[in-house]
Design an enzyme around this catalytic site. Structure first.
Site, PDB file in Angstrom:
ATOM      1  N   TYR A  71       0.829  -1.206   0.000  1.00 41.40           N
ATOM      2  CA  TYR A  71       0.000   0.000   0.000  1.00 41.40           C
ATOM      3  C   TYR A  71       0.868   1.264   0.000  1.00 41.40           C
ATOM      4  O   TYR A  71       0.711   2.137  -0.865  1.00 41.40           O
ATOM      5  CB  TYR A  71      -0.954  -0.020   1.185  1.00 41.40           C
ATOM      6  CG  TYR A  71      -2.297   0.620   0.932  1.00 41.40           C
ATOM      7  CD1 TYR A  71      -2.417   1.801   0.216  1.00 41.40           C
ATOM      8  CD2 TYR A  71      -3.460   0.062   1.434  1.00 41.40           C
ATOM      9  CE1 TYR A  71      -3.634   2.392  -0.005  1.00 41.40           C
ATOM     10  CE2 TYR A  71      -4.692   0.644   1.220  1.00 41.40           C
ATOM     11  CZ  TYR A  71      -4.772   1.815   0.508  1.00 41.40           C
ATOM     12  OH  TYR A  71      -5.982   2.400   0.286  1.00 41.40           O
ATOM     13  N   GLU A  78       2.232   6.353  -7.043  1.00 43.83           N
ATOM     14  CA  GLU A  78       1.197   7.237  -7.589  1.00 43.83           C
ATOM     15  C   GLU A  78       1.588   8.698  -7.407  1.00 43.83           C
ATOM     16  O   GLU A  78       1.504   9.502  -8.349  1.00 43.83           O
ATOM     17  CB  GLU A  78      -0.143   6.962  -6.897  1.00 43.83           C
ATOM     18  CG  GLU A  78      -0.733   5.608  -7.208  1.00 43.83           C
ATOM     19  CD  GLU A  78      -1.944   5.282  -6.351  1.00 43.83           C
ATOM     20  OE1 GLU A  78      -2.542   6.214  -5.755  1.00 43.83           O
ATOM     21  OE2 GLU A  78      -2.296   4.099  -6.277  1.00 43.83           O
TER      22      GLU A  78
END
Length: 147
Positions: A71, A78
């Site tokens: 995660y 991103e």
């Protein structure tokens, strides 16, 4: 809890990675590709085997444990890709709508990207802690189970 994850992936894939080719050389791209790929292979293997009621414990363990590393790696990827898109977004003003126009409406994609990045501040911890709660719900306290 799914909406922020889906929205962030769509936002990074289409308006960022597809539009701004400079993001393809960002360190963020391999980070998010590895994190997303491993996550999805495990997730959909889990879903498929769950339909058959044949999920091995190791797959359940991986599904609810690897997120601890994947995660943050995916989010970092991103954010690095969006950061790499900032200069081109500011320069080209792609997807932006300026005045005057028939709708009397203005939208600046560059500033939308900034807001998008800032939304990670409240959303990431909330989603990350939610995954820990799911992990605890599904796996429980593995130490107690072993005793």
């Amino acid at each position: 809890m799914v909406v922020p994850q889906v929205f962030s992936r769509l936002m990074v894939l289409w308006p960022v990675l597809y539009t701004f080719k400079g993001t393809h050389t960002s360190l963020g791209l391999p980070l998010l590709l590895v994190a997303w790929s491993v996550t999805e292979v495990i997730r959909y293997s889990f879903y498929f085997l769950n339909i058959l009621k044949q999920v091995p414990h190791i797959l359940t363990f991986l599904r609810y444990t690897l997120f601890i590393v994947l995660y943050p790696v995916g989010v970092t990827g991103e954010l690095l890709c969006v950061y790499a898109a900032f200069p081109d977004a500011a320069r080209t003003r792609v997807y932006s709508i300026t005045f005057p126009n028939a709708l009397n409406f203005s939208f600046d994609f560059y500033y939308a990207l900034i807001i998008f990045v800032l939304l990670y501040i409240p959303c990431f911890p909330m989603l990350y802690m939610h995954m820990f709660a799911l992990r605890h719900k599904v796996l429980g306290n593995t130490q107690k189970k072993r005793e």
